[in-house]
Enzyme design. Structure first.
Site, PDB file in Angstrom:
ATOM      1  N   THR A  79       0.872  -1.192   0.000  1.00 49.26           N
ATOM      2  CA  THR A  79       0.000   0.000   0.000  1.00 49.26           C
ATOM      3  C   THR A  79       0.906   1.238   0.000  1.00 49.26           C
ATOM      4  OG1 THR A  79      -0.214  -0.118   2.416  1.00 49.26           O
ATOM      5  CG2 THR A  79      -1.963  -1.107   1.105  1.00 49.26           C
ATOM      6  N   LYS A  86       4.131  -6.832   4.247  1.00 50.44           N
ATOM      7  CA  LYS A  86       3.834  -5.458   3.840  1.00 50.44           C
ATOM      8  C   LYS A  86       3.531  -4.644   5.081  1.00 50.44           C
ATOM      9  CE  LYS A  86       0.478  -3.516   3.214  1.00 50.44           C
ATOM     10  NZ  LYS A  86      -0.167  -2.453   4.074  1.00 50.44           N
ATOM     11  N   THR A 119       1.841  -8.838  12.470  1.00 46.33           N
ATOM     12  CA  THR A 119       2.043  -7.531  11.859  1.00 46.33           C
ATOM     13  C   THR A 119       0.969  -7.270  10.836  1.00 46.33           C
ATOM     14  OG1 THR A 119       3.575  -6.120  10.741  1.00 46.33           O
ATOM     15  CG2 THR A 119       3.421  -8.357   9.929  1.00 46.33           C
ATOM     16  N   GLU A 132       7.064   4.772   7.402  1.00 42.97           N
ATOM     17  CA  GLU A 132       6.664   6.017   6.745  1.00 42.97           C
ATOM     18  C   GLU A 132       7.594   7.166   7.139  1.00 42.97           C
ATOM     19  OE1 GLU A 132       1.955   4.996   6.027  1.00 42.97           O
ATOM     20  OE2 GLU A 132       2.519   6.141   7.805  1.00 42.97           O
ATOM     21  N   ASN A 149       1.039  11.124   6.426  1.00 47.71           N
ATOM     22  CA  ASN A 149      -0.193  10.833   7.142  1.00 47.71           C
ATOM     23  C   ASN A 149      -1.152  12.005   7.212  1.00 47.71           C
ATOM     24  OD1 ASN A 149      -0.102   8.003   8.021  1.00 47.71           O
ATOM     25  ND2 ASN A 149       1.895   8.666   8.778  1.00 47.71           N
ATOM     26  N   SER A 206      -5.275   7.425   4.424  1.00 51.92           N
ATOM     27  CA  SER A 206      -4.772   6.051   4.367  1.00 51.92           C
ATOM     28  C   SER A 206      -5.311   5.277   5.552  1.00 51.92           C
ATOM     29  CB  SER A 206      -3.256   6.034   4.373  1.00 51.92           C
ATOM     30  OG  SER A 206      -2.758   6.586   5.564  1.00 51.92           O
TER      31      SER A 206
END
Lengths: 407, 407
Positions: free
Chosen positions: A154, A180, A191, A278, A402, A407
């Site tokens: 993603t 992922k 996870t 991120e 973010n 998301s």
């Protein structure tokens, strides 16, 4: 940009008994693979761990029901939509996808496990998923691990894949896995998404036990932002194709070697998620030693790994050890003797007996902080327990990613 | 920029029995007030709460020793350096400051309480503090609350001050207080620094009990970044100058009115810290109702208030309720029935029974998210307990402030 070594392995071993495919079903975006299917041989064993978030997503609730009574034959994974916070309608959609795949493949609906990842709280376009199933099933092949690793991405900037070979007493086993995730990462029991397969022949209940143990050293020891996802899931498949020798207990002569190979793949996959955290610019290993029990080491490691002040200091390459000490101090060890605590950044002792180390210099601090990968070693000096957590720094880009995107 | 109403009160009531001064001692920066002294009348009662961080700073350790045996006459506060992580030398310096002030003022050293705030892990320039004491003592006056509020600022962009008058049964009481703090804020038993005085006449042990209770509704219910400081301290002074009537129990006829006035001042001072949170653009009240016990409401409120994903969504004015639900889900209530949970942003119901509310529209979400002050109300629908936490969003500027400056 992901941090450090995130290379795709030179050799990705196929696992006999597992086939994969990745197709573009148009769940949310056009022209990108967003539907991944795994086919598992009938003779394989499977183990599963799922999120402890009580707001678990619809597919997680469905897969728990299915896995409770049936050994999985198919995994169906969509990206773009997490099918979480979607209530009874979301559960119905997850069930419809399983039923449609089961009919096409000629298996029981309960042998299909659904997984979703992406935006929370919007209805899943299950019609698109179902419409993509024919192509997904037609494309199944043993050599599509990399395509599958790409298909489950993603906000991930890289595919996450690890592969190992291990030889023991004349048997040769393979382990290959994908994962992922890069945000909403503080797994609890599993996870975001991880799929690992081996051709070893492992008894189902032992496999589940091994998954639990390995998970505690890998996916359950990483954090990006402290946010435990609603969709975390991890599957471990043992097809048994490599050998008729059944590994049925920890005393089996092949157990240790296979356990080690699995652990190596899991740790690599977990670390890849942090390296691709991120906005990450630094990969940090927080190692706590000298605790009385493992749990307090884990608590201290997570307190440091979650501290926004520590994380921003690392982003700034500032050896601000006061922030590390402060986090150690609020980690909940009430009888901690702070005047015994030492802290190292890699090999540089920055803090001795709760104060600045006598030989420490700002130059040495700056030099070590310039590295993209740093180990923060905290010695509590009160026992023999230890634990390790992996995390990344907190950068402008974390906020940007973010704040800018839903998301 | 601080968020919402952060105005200095029109009237700042002096409290008879308390004098203050603020001077520039050059502890770390030139030409700014960094040394504040409070003088307390001999007849006053005092209550103190301090950080639960085990790495508490040197002045906190000294003040605990002093307060254990003596009623305070002087508070001496420096900014620029927290004197934390400084070991035995740091403690010696804090003691030297107290001793110097005591000699000059003709009181016992143990009646002086030291406080420090600023950078952690560097030696405090105690010589500068001591050199500034003459001017500090000479400047003491009852009307210097605002100067003192400015004198204790570090990264604070505004002075934090609140003042109240309350009349009850013919008596007139005043409450005035100041606080500081904008980062490393998740107080545990006390906040960064807070000083509140009243001229009510309150028995010392009752005063300590009141401080504990009020603190739980104010400084212990705010968070900016989840980092509990090494230096948190809060002092409540009751000089008794307004009345000879001793408030000695909760049954006393004046108790409720004074308790309410104190609470109002404390909550205001605590909220001012959040409104001035590093990089804050939004002030968020997280109100959790319908819990079985207060603690679980508090846990849920803090999980939401600490979630970087929730905080960045609010920075982006994105009504991303899925992130709120995810945080509720990992707050640790194992038997939570998520299909009963409702979530409101101000009056807008965004989530009903664990899914999107039927009447919710993106437009309504956008409208409410455009406000600088927003209440997130989470109804767990499993009991009558409730709790409230105050926090702010996570912005680029939080990262900038903490990455650019050694604080």
């Amino acid at each position: 940009m992901a941090v450090g070594n995130v290379a795709i392995p030179d050799t990705i071993y196929p696992i006999e008994g597992v086939k994969l495919s990745a197709t573009a079903a148009g769940v949310r975006y056009k022209d990108r693979d967003d539907l991944v299917v795994l086919e598992i041989a009938e003779t394989a064993s499977c183990a599963v761990v799922t999120t402890k978030n009580t707001f678990c997503a619809a597919p997680v609730r469905v897969l728990r029901e299915h896995f409770a009574t049936h050994s999985p034959r198919y995994l169906v994974i969509n990206t773009g939509n997490a099918n979480a916070g979607t209530g009874a309608d979301g559960k119905r959609r997850a069930q419809e996808i399983c039923a449609a795949l089961a009919t096409k493949a000629g298996v029981d609906t309960q042998t299909v496990l659904p997984f979703s990842t992406g935006v929370i709280g919007e209805p899943l376009n299950s019609d698109a998923v179902i419409a993509g199933l024919d192509e997904a099933l037609a494309g199944l092949a043993a050599d599509k691990w990399l395509a599958a690793a790409n298909g489950i991405r993603t906000t991930d900037t890289i595919p996450k894949i690890a592969s190992q070979k291990v030889e023991v007493a004349g048997s040769c086993y393979h382990v290959t896995g994908i994962s992922k995730g890069s945000g909403m990462i503080r797994p609890n029991m599993a996870t975001m998404l991880g799929y690992v397969a081996t051709d070893a022949n492992i008894k189902a209940d032992l496999l589940q036990e091994m998954l639990g143990q390995i998970n505690e050293q890998s996916f359950n020891r990483i954090t990006v932002d402290g946010d435990t996802s609603t969709n975390d899931c991890c599957v471990l498949i043992a097809t048994g194709a490599a050998s008729s020798e059944m590994i049925d207990s920890p005393e089996h002569p092949h157990y240790s070697a296979v356990f080690a190979a699995l652990t190596e793949v899991f740790v690599r996959l977990a670390q890849l998620i942090v390296r691709d955290g991120e906005g990450a610019t630094k990969f940090m290993t927080v190692k706590v030693t000298g605790g009385k029990v493992t749990q307090e080491c884990c608590d201290v490691a997570y307190a440091v790994a979650h501290s926004p002040l520590v994380k921003t200091a690392f982003f700034a390459s500032d050896a601000n050890w006061g922030r590390i000490l402060a986090a150690v101090g609020y980690a909940g060890i009430e009888d901690l003797d702070t005047e015994q605590v030492d802290v190292y950044l890699d090999e540089v002792m920055i803090c001795q007996n709760g104060g600045v180390a006598p030989d420490y210099t700002e130059e040495a601090g700056k030099a070590v902080m310039s590295h993209p990968e740093i180990t923060i070693h905290i010695d509590l000096a009160r026992g023999d327990a230890s634990d390790t957590v992996y995390t990344c720094d907190l950068s402008y880009d974390y906020v940007k990613i973010n704040a800018d995107y839903r998301s």
